[in-house]
Design a protein around this motif. Sequence first.
Motif, PDB file in Angstrom:
ATOM      1  N   LEU A 128       1.025  -1.080   0.455  1.00 21.32           N
ATOM      2  CA  LEU A 128       0.044  -0.015   0.007  1.00 21.32           C
ATOM      3  C   LEU A 128       0.920   1.465  -0.055  1.00 21.32           C
ATOM      4  O   LEU A 128       0.540   2.128  -0.703  1.00 21.32           O
ATOM      5  N   LEU A 129       1.707   1.849   0.821  1.00 23.98           N
ATOM      6  CA  LEU A 129       2.583   2.427   0.718  1.00 23.98           C
ATOM      7  C   LEU A 129       3.782   2.540  -0.531  1.00 23.98           C
ATOM      8  O   LEU A 129       3.569   3.339  -1.041  1.00 23.98           O
ATOM      9  N   GLN A 130       4.433   1.637  -1.458  1.00 26.03           N
ATOM     10  CA  GLN A 130       4.909   2.067  -2.582  1.00 26.03           C
ATOM     11  C   GLN A 130       3.832   2.268  -3.215  1.00 26.03           C
ATOM     12  O   GLN A 130       4.598   3.255  -4.108  1.00 26.03           O
ATOM     13  N   CYS A 131       2.411   2.032  -3.291  1.00 25.00           N
ATOM     14  CA  CYS A 131       1.946   2.371  -4.859  1.00 25.00           C
ATOM     15  C   CYS A 131       1.558   4.052  -3.891  1.00 25.00           C
ATOM     16  O   CYS A 131       1.017   4.685  -4.917  1.00 25.00           O
ATOM     17  N   PHE A 132       1.118   4.072  -3.156  1.00 25.88           N
ATOM     18  CA  PHE A 132       1.044   5.434  -2.651  1.00 25.88           C
ATOM     19  C   PHE A 132       2.002   6.711  -3.226  1.00 25.88           C
ATOM     20  O   PHE A 132       2.228   7.228  -3.587  1.00 25.88           O
ATOM     21  N   LEU A 133       4.102   6.154  -2.863  1.00 22.72           N
ATOM     22  CA  LEU A 133       4.413   6.904  -3.099  1.00 22.72           C
ATOM     23  C   LEU A 133       4.558   6.796  -5.098  1.00 22.72           C
ATOM     24  O   LEU A 133       5.472   7.576  -5.237  1.00 22.72           O
ATOM     25  N   ALA A 134       4.382   5.735  -5.669  1.00 27.90           N
ATOM     26  CA  ALA A 134       4.299   5.602  -6.921  1.00 27.90           C
ATOM     27  C   ALA A 134       3.325   6.673  -7.862  1.00 27.90           C
ATOM     28  O   ALA A 134       3.618   7.360  -7.886  1.00 27.90           O
ATOM     29  N   LEU A 135       2.391   6.875  -7.122  1.00 28.71           N
ATOM     30  CA  LEU A 135       1.455   7.671  -7.111  1.00 28.71           C
ATOM     31  C   LEU A 135       1.924   9.071  -7.543  1.00 28.71           C
ATOM     32  O   LEU A 135       1.160  10.192  -7.687  1.00 28.71           O
ATOM     33  N   LYS A 136       2.284   9.567  -6.349  1.00 24.32           N
ATOM     34  CA  LYS A 136       2.026  10.713  -5.651  1.00 24.32           C
ATOM     35  C   LYS A 136       3.407  10.963  -6.008  1.00 24.32           C
ATOM     36  O   LYS A 136       3.425  13.017  -6.826  1.00 24.32           O
ATOM     37  N   TYR A 137       4.266  10.847  -6.431  1.00 21.84           N
ATOM     38  CA  TYR A 137       5.605  11.223  -7.055  1.00 21.84           C
ATOM     39  C   TYR A 137       5.550  10.893  -8.879  1.00 21.84           C
ATOM     40  O   TYR A 137       6.725  11.423  -9.471  1.00 21.84           O
ATOM     41  N   ASN A 138       4.655  10.274  -9.325  1.00 19.67           N
ATOM     42  CA  ASN A 138       5.161  10.064 -10.230  1.00 19.67           C
ATOM     43  C   ASN A 138       6.231   9.301 -11.545  1.00 19.67           C
ATOM     44  O   ASN A 138       6.435   9.985 -12.167  1.00 19.67           O
ATOM     45  N   LYS A 139       6.574   8.052 -10.626  1.00 23.90           N
ATOM     46  CA  LYS A 139       7.889   7.595 -10.936  1.00 23.90           C
ATOM     47  C   LYS A 139       7.677   6.311 -10.406  1.00 23.90           C
ATOM     48  O   LYS A 139       6.827   5.914  -9.391  1.00 23.90           O
ATOM     49  N   ASN A 140       8.058   5.253 -10.996  1.00 30.96           N
ATOM     50  CA  ASN A 140       8.661   3.614 -10.776  1.00 30.96           C
ATOM     51  C   ASN A 140       8.939   3.779  -9.049  1.00 30.96           C
ATOM     52  O   ASN A 140      10.824   4.351  -9.486  1.00 30.96           O
TER      53      ASN A 140
END
Length: 565
Positions: free
Chosen positions: A156-168
């Motif tokens: 859940l955290l990694q998905c949150f970071l990926a969407l927030k910072y728009n990068k892999n």
Amino acid sequence: MVSYKKYTYLIGALGFGLFFPCIQNFGLGKISPGKYIIFLLLMILSELQTIKINNSHFSMDFCFAYSSIFIFGPVPTALMKVLSTLICQIYYKIKNICDDHAARIIFKTGQYMISFFCAAGLYSFIKSSCVWEYPFYEIMLQSVAILVYFLLNNLLLQCFLALKYNKNVFGNVLELLLLDFSTYLMAVPFGVTTVIMHNNNGFPQALLVLAVYLAVVYIYILYIDVKSANRELTALYNMSVTITSTLDVDMVMDIVLSSVQSIVPWDTACLYVYQNGWLVPAIYEGYSNEDFNKLKLKQSQKESGFSLFKEGKIINNCHKDHRLKELYFCSDDTKSIMVVPLVTNKELIGGIVITSYKDNIYNQKHLTLLSILASQAAVALKNAQLFDETAKLAISDGLTGLYNHMYLYSELERQMEDAKTTGGIFSLIIIDVDYFKTYNDMYGHITGDTILKNLADILKKNVRDKDTLGRYGGEEFAIILPGIQPFEAMKIAERIRKVVESTPLARVGNKNIFITISAGIASYPTDAVSIEDLVNKADKAMIFGAKQKGRNKVVMFRPNMNVEN
């Protein structure tokens, strides 16, 4: 694609949605207000004691969550975690450590509840469905539940970071999982010990275990800080050793940018060099704009950000100031900026700019480390530039700025070796100014020099980047054309002759001075077997072919030319 905001609210809604069914399933538990408040305070303290490794933060509060489940029950534990998260985020807001506090509270609460209730539900379901006679089975069941919580929490955290910072952000997910798992290896044994002490000896003894745990966490954080400082100092030392071992400008800049990555977190980084009043991007990473290398910074342009290079500077919350968002080196997602100048002997020779998509990520320690690196980099870069300038002077003609006679011969050797290896061809054009001595005698040497410099400019504009242009000597010039056949070289030389003939190359009073040129062409291996032979035949084509036939001509060497060898 789901946006960052929608994902945040979705996770929050799912988390709170699970809360009420779990009350019915697990009950409210038994809460002793005094014990509960003490546990809550300790959980807050542990959550604030985050461990920072490689720009990632790991919380150490799982020990309290684990032990709280068996002491108070799942629902009171979930409520405790919600209160702890809320209080910690309020603290961070007061300290201005992070932005978007409301979204963080919603996500963190939902993230925890989803992970916690899924793991607790799985544990409860399996335990109620099977008969457990041995302690080993209980250990295995708890291990599975902890693993589910751990993996779901991180997903859940990694998905949150990926969407927030728009990068892999999944590229280094295995490394992050291992680092986070190490905190669980420390937390779980203390949590088990706390539960055992509480059941056998009472609450005070359980608090003693938790106090020891907090002390261990604090010591571990100190160890991580020392290890991080050692890594940063090692990076600085390695850079200072490596950077002094080369005088190549490009290699120096590459070493500097690589070293920056080792000591300071960033999403974009750029090393600027100062050239003729402009700060020019020399080497950079992280910028998606393909034309970024064209965005030069000029002192008179406020939007360029040139003024920031006067001294080391940290700017946080820059996304809240539209003036900062207009800076050339700020991307749309930039929230933190750090700028340090490259100065040697009080002379600005460049600067380093790093930005981050995270807010308040840079501190005084980062600025100090980057300033130390910049001071070493400035000296190394200046030495490399001086060496480069000296090397260019050694192979350049002082009047025209073209390559000199020595470099032309070294390039002819290189081209000949390449042609022998690959079976290729190259052509040589030798150009001579017609009646140049007459122009010198009639108008003076200053006018003669002007003619040569302007002729050099015309030649530069009429050759390719991969061609080699040089001043062969006096009023003679040479052009080396890789991969060009004799007849193609003839066309190029003829085009140059026509341009020179129609272009004034000097002015005396109100009179424009026009000149003509004669050119001879020879090719390898078509016409020659050695460098001396090639130069000799191009020279003869120019002298005996072009000059003797009236000048202002281009002549290609032919084996049957009526000249003496």
